[in-house]
Design an enzyme around this catalytic site. Structure first.
Site, PDB file in Angstrom:
ATOM      1  CE  LYS A  12      -3.014   2.082   3.498  1.00  0.00           C
ATOM      2  NZ  LYS A  12      -2.168   3.264   3.588  1.00  0.00           N
ATOM      3  CE  LYS A  17       4.894   0.865  -2.420  1.00  0.00           C
ATOM      4  NZ  LYS A  17       3.946   1.505  -1.492  1.00  0.00           N
ATOM      5  CE  LYS A  42       4.270   7.721  -2.172  1.00  0.00           C
ATOM      6  NZ  LYS A  42       4.550   7.418  -0.761  1.00  0.00           N
ATOM      7  CG  ASP A 126      -2.589   2.014  -2.489  1.00  0.00           C
ATOM      8  OD1 ASP A 126      -1.388   2.191  -2.735  1.00  0.00           O
ATOM      9  OD2 ASP A 126      -3.105   2.214  -1.394  1.00  0.00           O
TER      10      ASP A 126
HETATM   11  P1  ADP Z   1       5.943   3.928   0.362  1.00  0.00           P
HETATM   12  O1  ADP Z   1       7.130   3.869  -0.527  1.00  0.00           O
HETATM   13  O2  ADP Z   1       5.351   2.585   0.637  1.00  0.00           O
HETATM   14  O3  ADP Z   1       4.902   4.895  -0.109  1.00  0.00           O
HETATM   15  P2  ADP Z   1       7.760   5.212   2.205  1.00  0.00           P
HETATM   16  O4  ADP Z   1       8.920   4.283   2.216  1.00  0.00           O
HETATM   17  O5  ADP Z   1       7.886   6.460   1.403  1.00  0.00           O
HETATM   18  O6  ADP Z   1       6.422   4.445   1.803  1.00  0.00           O
HETATM   19  O7  ADP Z   1       7.430   5.558   3.722  1.00  0.00           O
HETATM   20  C1  ADP Z   1       6.384   6.436   4.076  1.00  0.00           C
HETATM   21  C2  ADP Z   1       6.803   7.236   5.304  1.00  0.00           C
HETATM   22  O8  ADP Z   1       6.936   6.369   6.412  1.00  0.00           O
HETATM   23  C3  ADP Z   1       8.131   7.925   5.084  1.00  0.00           C
HETATM   24  O9  ADP Z   1       8.012   9.274   5.438  1.00  0.00           O
HETATM   25  C4  ADP Z   1       9.102   7.206   5.998  1.00  0.00           C
HETATM   26  O10 ADP Z   1       9.947   8.110   6.623  1.00  0.00           O
HETATM   27  C5  ADP Z   1       8.197   6.538   7.032  1.00  0.00           C
HETATM   28  N1  ADP Z   1       8.728   5.220   7.419  1.00  0.00           N
HETATM   29  C6  ADP Z   1       8.886   4.124   6.642  1.00  0.00           C
HETATM   30  N2  ADP Z   1       9.389   3.090   7.360  1.00  0.00           N
HETATM   31  C7  ADP Z   1       9.559   3.539   8.623  1.00  0.00           C
HETATM   32  C8  ADP Z   1      10.035   2.947   9.841  1.00  0.00           C
HETATM   33  N3  ADP Z   1      10.439   1.679   9.904  1.00  0.00           N
HETATM   34  N4  ADP Z   1      10.085   3.733  10.955  1.00  0.00           N
HETATM   35  C9  ADP Z   1       9.666   5.009  10.906  1.00  0.00           C
HETATM   36  N5  ADP Z   1       9.202   5.610   9.810  1.00  0.00           N
HETATM   37  C10 ADP Z   1       9.133   4.903   8.672  1.00  0.00           C
HETATM   38 MG    MG Z   2       7.390   4.844  -2.300  1.00  0.00          MG
END
Ligand code: ADP
Ligand code: MG
Length: 265
Positions: A12, A17, A42, A126
């Site tokens: 999601k 990720k 993104k 999603d």
């Molecule tokens: P996605 O790629 O799935 O959309 P992201 O990797 O960009 O998600 O992460 C979304 C947000 O959550 C980011 O701002 C990141 O800093 C935070 N985040 C991800 N993993 C962790 C974690 N293990 N601990 C704290 N914050 C996290």
């Molecule tokens: Mg991402």
């Protein structure tokens, strides 16, 4: 020459990720040639590796016709090669189209045949439309991992993604639990994995070091190499490398899913 390992990471939006993919790439870069392909509109998978946002394939294609490899392929931390497919402006067109266009272009530019040892695709899940399924089609990706937390919507998306994986007869390597810090979180995710016939490949704790590194546009592995958090990413990279246990998942139907989730509340 060893065969390239193609790994796709689904989950999601906002589940973590890109953070996982970038840290895995940084960990693998110590002794492997790594290519990562951001397939989320993104377009921020590679930011913490390169130190800035890179132009996406869709952006470049808008500007020029004769695209060369160095227009779209950028070197990041540890020599990791980085690509972003990009996506249309929000509200315009199909979010997954960029992925299809990107895969075609990378093939034409012979990026895949330069023998990176590991290719990691970071894919939004999603909506499991044709574009987002592209890395699973035509055997681009040999193995898939799903990132989830113990939250309802994340698990719901993970279950949907496993439907897509089943339909395309792809191999699910496991579930990665990126913790939000809710009660019984690891138990919930372990039970989810068991219900769909899979396993938990790794548990990544919630940590402020993620945000602190993000501010500097760095991975945790680069900025806090000796931290426990960094060790978790290394551990996950080793588990994925050694994994031999792949399944075609058996997703839950809506009633089964509700019953599974309610049991923990
Ligand atoms: P996605 O790629 O799935 O959309 P992201 O990797 O960009 O998600 O992460 C979304 C947000 O959550 C980011 O701002 C990141 O800093 C935070 N985040 C991800 N993993 C962790 C974690 N293990 N601990 C704290 N914050 C996290
Ligand atoms: Mg991402």
């Amino acid at each position: 020459m060893s065969k390239t390992k193609h790994i796709a990471i689904y989950g999601k939006g906002g589940i973590g990720k890109s953070t996982i993919v970038a840290n895995l790439a940084a960990a693998y870069s110590e002794n492997k040639n790594v290519l990562i392909i951001g397939c989320d509109p993104k377009a921020d998978t590679t930011r913490t590796l390169v130190g800035r946002r890179i132009p996406t394939i869709l952006d470049i294609l808008k500007e020029k016709r004769d695209v060369r490899q160095d227009d779209v392929l950028f070197q990041g931390y540890g020599g990791v090669k980085c690509v972003e497919s990009g996506g249309p402006e929000p509200g315009v067109g199909c979010a997954g189209r960029g992925v299809i266009v990107a895969m075609k272009l990378l093939e034409n530019l012979e990026v895949f045949s330069q023998n990176p040892e590991i290719i990691i695709y970071d894919v939004l899940g999603d909506v499991v439309c044709g574009g987002f399924a592209a890395p699973l089609r035509e055997n681009f990706a040999d193995e898939v991992y799903i990132v989830t937390s113990g939250e309802y919507m994340a698990l719901y998306a993970a279950n949907n993604i496993s439907k897509g994986i089943k339909k395309l007869k792809s191999n699910l390597g496991g579930i990665i639990c990126n913790c939000r810090g809710i009660p019984l979180e690891v138990e919930i995710v372990e039970e989810f994995a068991r219900r769909i016939g899979s396993q938990v490949s790794g548990v990544i704790p919630r940590s402020e070091l993620v945000q602190e590194s993000e501010i500097d546009a760095k991975t945790v592995v680069e900025k806090f190499p000796d931290s426990e958090q960094s060790q978790k990413y290394y551990q996950l990279s080793k588990t994925i490398s050694a994994n031999q246990d792949f399944v075609i998942p058996e997703p839950m139907n809506v009633e089964e899913f509700e019953e599974f989730f309610r049991a923990f509340q």
